[in-house]
Motif scaffolding. Structure first.
Motif, PDB file in Angstrom:
ATOM      1  N   GLU A  97       0.832  -1.205   0.000  1.00  0.00           N
ATOM      2  CA  GLU A  97       0.000   0.000   0.000  1.00  0.00           C
ATOM      3  C   GLU A  97       0.867   1.255   0.000  1.00  0.00           C
ATOM      4  N   GLU A  98       2.008   1.170   0.678  1.00  0.00           N
ATOM      5  CA  GLU A  98       2.924   2.310   0.719  1.00  0.00           C
ATOM      6  C   GLU A  98       3.501   2.586  -0.677  1.00  0.00           C
ATOM      7  N   LEU A  99       3.863   1.525  -1.383  1.00  0.00           N
ATOM      8  CA  LEU A  99       4.372   1.681  -2.747  1.00  0.00           C
ATOM      9  C   LEU A  99       3.308   2.308  -3.644  1.00  0.00           C
ATOM     10  N   GLU A 100       2.072   1.865  -3.492  1.00  0.00           N
ATOM     11  CA  GLU A 100       0.979   2.394  -4.310  1.00  0.00           C
ATOM     12  C   GLU A 100       0.714   3.856  -3.980  1.00  0.00           C
ATOM     13  N   PHE A 101       0.849   4.218  -2.711  1.00  0.00           N
ATOM     14  CA  PHE A 101       0.645   5.610  -2.301  1.00  0.00           C
ATOM     15  C   PHE A 101       1.688   6.510  -2.966  1.00  0.00           C
ATOM     16  N   VAL A 102       2.940   6.072  -2.953  1.00  0.00           N
ATOM     17  CA  VAL A 102       4.006   6.852  -3.590  1.00  0.00           C
ATOM     18  C   VAL A 102       3.771   6.941  -5.093  1.00  0.00           C
ATOM     19  N   GLN A 103       3.306   5.828  -5.685  1.00  0.00           N
ATOM     20  CA  GLN A 103       3.008   5.807  -7.119  1.00  0.00           C
ATOM     21  C   GLN A 103       1.960   6.860  -7.477  1.00  0.00           C
ATOM     22  N   TYR A 104       0.870   6.884  -6.724  1.00  0.00           N
ATOM     23  CA  TYR A 104      -0.202   7.830  -7.006  1.00  0.00           C
ATOM     24  C   TYR A 104       0.250   9.274  -6.794  1.00  0.00           C
ATOM     25  N   ALA A 105       1.113   9.482  -5.801  1.00  0.00           N
ATOM     26  CA  ALA A 105       1.626  10.835  -5.552  1.00  0.00           C
ATOM     27  C   ALA A 105       2.477  11.315  -6.735  1.00  0.00           C
ATOM     28  N   LEU A 106       3.298  10.405  -7.261  1.00  0.00           N
ATOM     29  CA  LEU A 106       4.123  10.756  -8.421  1.00  0.00           C
ATOM     30  C   LEU A 106       3.257  10.977  -9.659  1.00  0.00           C
ATOM     31  N   GLN A 107       2.177  10.199  -9.778  1.00  0.00           N
ATOM     32  CA  GLN A 107       1.267  10.366 -10.906  1.00  0.00           C
ATOM     33  C   GLN A 107       0.625  11.747 -10.873  1.00  0.00           C
ATOM     34  N   GLU A 108       0.187  12.172  -9.696  1.00  0.00           N
ATOM     35  CA  GLU A 108      -0.437  13.493  -9.568  1.00  0.00           C
ATOM     36  C   GLU A 108       0.557  14.601  -9.928  1.00  0.00           C
ATOM     37  N   LYS A 109       1.800  14.417  -9.515  1.00  0.00           N
ATOM     38  CA  LYS A 109       2.833  15.407  -9.822  1.00  0.00           C
ATOM     39  C   LYS A 109       3.092  15.460 -11.324  1.00  0.00           C
ATOM     40  N   LEU A 110       3.113  14.293 -11.953  1.00  0.00           N
ATOM     41  CA  LEU A 110       3.343  14.248 -13.396  1.00  0.00           C
ATOM     42  C   LEU A 110       2.195  14.907 -14.154  1.00  0.00           C
ATOM     43  N   VAL A 111       0.963  14.642 -13.711  1.00  0.00           N
ATOM     44  CA  VAL A 111      -0.208  15.222 -14.375  1.00  0.00           C
ATOM     45  C   VAL A 111      -0.115  16.751 -14.373  1.00  0.00           C
ATOM     46  N   LYS A 112       0.339  17.330 -13.270  1.00  0.00           N
ATOM     47  CA  LYS A 112       0.461  18.789 -13.193  1.00  0.00           C
ATOM     48  C   LYS A 112       1.467  19.324 -14.203  1.00  0.00           C
ATOM     49  N   GLY A 113       2.469  18.492 -14.516  1.00  0.00           N
ATOM     50  CA  GLY A 113       3.501  18.941 -15.450  1.00  0.00           C
ATOM     51  C   GLY A 113       3.222  18.599 -16.903  1.00  0.00           C
ATOM     52  N   ILE A 114       2.103  17.903 -17.173  1.00  0.00           N
ATOM     53  CA  ILE A 114       1.811  17.454 -18.539  1.00  0.00           C
ATOM     54  C   ILE A 114       1.737  18.594 -19.559  1.00  0.00           C
TER      55      ILE A 114
END
Length: 251
Positions: A97-114
């Motif tokens: 779950e911790e790995l998935e949490f970090v994954q989603y956090a990085l995804q949100e950051k990437l979306v902002k930079g798209i």
């Protein structure tokens, strides 16, 4: 049908447009599969650009593409590792779950930079000169022969890092091969089916090996109950690769 000399530019443009499209799709649904396809498209572009750079007096600035590739790769790495741990019923689940949490956090950051990434890719596509013709046959043959020799040396090292480098080189070779017209493909002595099978099998091994490296680096391996299973899986897959192709030569 496009002329042969138009193929590199058309290929590059098509895959850069694919990068833009995958970014747009990822922004909509957040499916990490778009990041996988984005990374594949970038690999293909860089493979062809390398062919052009080696044969023409040109140097392409792909730093921004590489930055996007790396950011997408971190998300992809977390996703694959979490899926592998789930597949082997690893505990404690809180670590997954911790790995998935970090994954989603990085995804949100990437979306902002798209918007910025998309603009950069589009600018690179429209303002860069890719209009070089395919090199002459003898130059293509020489280029691929050098790739093959390097791949052979990587495989013959019988090391994990060597096997990873082997896969990257044969994937690059296959990407370049895919652009060539049939009249050139037919003249090349390349074991294409073997190469395709190899890169898939090495890829399956690499998923396990990369997961172990990641978990060890993060010191997560010390808390998981399934590490012996992963170690055994990786060792078995690596051993099969070496025993199945003990005298494998690409040239």
């Amino acid at each position: 049908m496009k002329k042969t000399q138009d193929k590199p530019a058309a290929f590059i443009s098509t895959h850069l447009k694919s990068v833009e499209q995958q970014l747009a799709d990822f922004k909509v649904d957040g499916d990490p599969e778009h990041l996988h396809l984005l990374r594949v498209a970038i690999k293909k572009v860089k493979a062809i650009l390398d062919l052009l750079e080696v044969n023409y007096d040109v140097n392409y600035d792909t730093k921004k593409l590489q930055k996007l590739f790396n950011k997408a790769g971190k998300i992809r790495e977390l996703q694959l590792n979490a899926l592998l741990l789930k597949k082997h019923h690893c505990h404690p689940e809180s670590l997954i779950e911790e790995l998935e949490f970090v994954q989603y956090a990085l995804q949100e950051k990437l979306v902002k930079g798209i918007p910025g990434y998309s603009k950069g890719v589009k600018k690179f596509r429209k303002e860069t000169d890719f209009s070089f013709p395919l090199p002459a046959f003898n130059k293509i043959e020489k280029y691929l022969a050098k790739k093959k020799r390097k791949a052979d040396r990587n495989f013959d090292a019988h090391t994990r890092s060597g096997m990873h480098s082997f896969r990257m080189k044969i994937k690059s070779l296959l990407f370049v091969y895919s652009v060539l017209p049939n009249k050139i493909k037919n003249k090349l002595d390349l074991p294409i089916e073997l190469l395709q099978d190899l890169q898939e099998e090495v890829g399956a091994w690499h998923d396990a090996w990369a997961a172990i490296q990641f978990l060890q680096h993060k010191k997560i391996d010390q808390q998981l109950n399934c590490m012996e299973v992963l170690y055994q899986l990786e060792a078995n897959q690596f051993g099969i690769l070496l025993s199945k192709y003990p005298d494998m030569r690409l040239n």
